[in-house]
Scaffold this active site. Sequence first.
Site, PDB file in Angstrom:
ATOM      1  N   ALA A  39       0.844  -1.199   0.000  1.00 54.92           N
ATOM      2  CA  ALA A  39       0.000   0.000   0.000  1.00 54.92           C
ATOM      3  C   ALA A  39       0.878   1.247   0.000  1.00 54.92           C
ATOM      4  CB  ALA A  39      -0.906   0.006   1.221  1.00 54.92           C
ATOM      5  N   TYR A  77       8.359  10.929  -2.562  1.00 52.57           N
ATOM      6  CA  TYR A  77       8.125   9.486  -2.754  1.00 52.57           C
ATOM      7  C   TYR A  77       9.398   8.695  -2.411  1.00 52.57           C
ATOM      8  CZ  TYR A  77       7.279   5.088  -5.273  1.00 52.57           C
ATOM      9  OH  TYR A  77       7.148   3.760  -5.614  1.00 52.57           O
TER      10      TYR A  77
END
Length: 310
Positions: free
Chosen positions: A78, A146
């Site tokens: 996830a 990220y």
Amino acid sequence: MPDSLILVTGGAGFIGSHLTDALLAAGHRVRVLDNFSTGQRSNLALDNPRLEVLQGDVADAALMRRAVVGCQAVAHLAAVASVQASVDDPVGTHQSNFIGTLNLCEAMREAGVRRVVYASSAAVYGNNGEGVAVGEDTPKAPLTPYAVDKLASEFYLDFYQRQHGLEPAIFRFFNIFGPRQDPSSPYSGVISIFTERALAGKPICVFGDGEQTRDFFYVADLVPLLVQALTQAQVASGAVNVGHNQSISLNQLLAAIGDVLGRLPAVTHAEARAGDIRHSRADNSLLRERFQLAPATPLQDGLAQLLGRA
Ligand code: NAD
Ligand code: UD1
């Protein structure tokens, strides 16, 4: 150990749903935890009695504590997978991409669950692989929120291994592609967008000059590696690259799509994305040493699947 219960966070997404299918087919029970932000129920075999679905967020610590109970192992997939989304919303993506990992580590420590397979990324190397294949020891240069969150998650998994006996198997995926990669958002993976638009006869927008390169890896070749890491008796420490040591430029990708379709897609250009990595290519010697690799699916074959020409 068939019949063991495995938690797949992000199990309704592109990679997670293929992994879930493979685990169910191997006789395991699977608990999928997903907030359905990009994943979809239609990716899941909902009528399989060995599949359980928890809708919720990895940033919810209490939910994560419940999710790991009774599990033999966890695949932690996830995350907000789009690098660009993290550039646009660092605070929001941090909840999923970092806090989620930390919550999972704590939940696993409390519940005594040890094995966790983690989906890290080639993004941790930034541009340090310019023109060469990056080995795992290449200095890290995360260029985006990220990449920072992926690298920080790796460091936390390493801490929980040393301090609390967690057994993390960390993979740094290069660019994974294949069926179920959702093309519907500008944040989607490049092959899903390009093939969908090429099929529809719509123009394709290339950010920059199209000479940036990626090491594309077909999802069906990835899943057996994840299953091995979830179920093998022991995992060696340290992250492992998942790529083919092959670099393909976007311009080459467009030509390959044209070959499969028998016509070249129309192309427009826009400015290169901020934080976009120029060249990305995996040294995969450690992967080949540690895992049994199936024969690689050639890019052309993967594209033919997506373009309905297989
Ligand atoms: P995806 O978007 O299809 O899958 C991510 C899944 O996680 C989705 O089902 C989404 O709904 C879910 N999710 C997102 N945030 C969540 C949250 N806060 N709580 C619960 N669920 C949440 O993307 P994917 O390509 O399948 O990526 C899976 C993992 O692999 C991600 O961690 C991604 O960063 C990593 N990864 C992917 C690639 C690639 O090329 N696809 C490469 C490197 C790493
Ligand atoms: C991808 C993954 C990321 C992973 C990383 C590992 C997705 C969405 N991103 O990031 O999770 O960690 O690989 O290497 O799966 N591009 C265009 N036009 C488009 C879309 C993209 O030109 O319409 C370009 C981008 O600017 C980039 C390249 O294509 O240069 C690849 O983009 P993208 O598929 O988003 O992947 P990465 O950023 O490499």
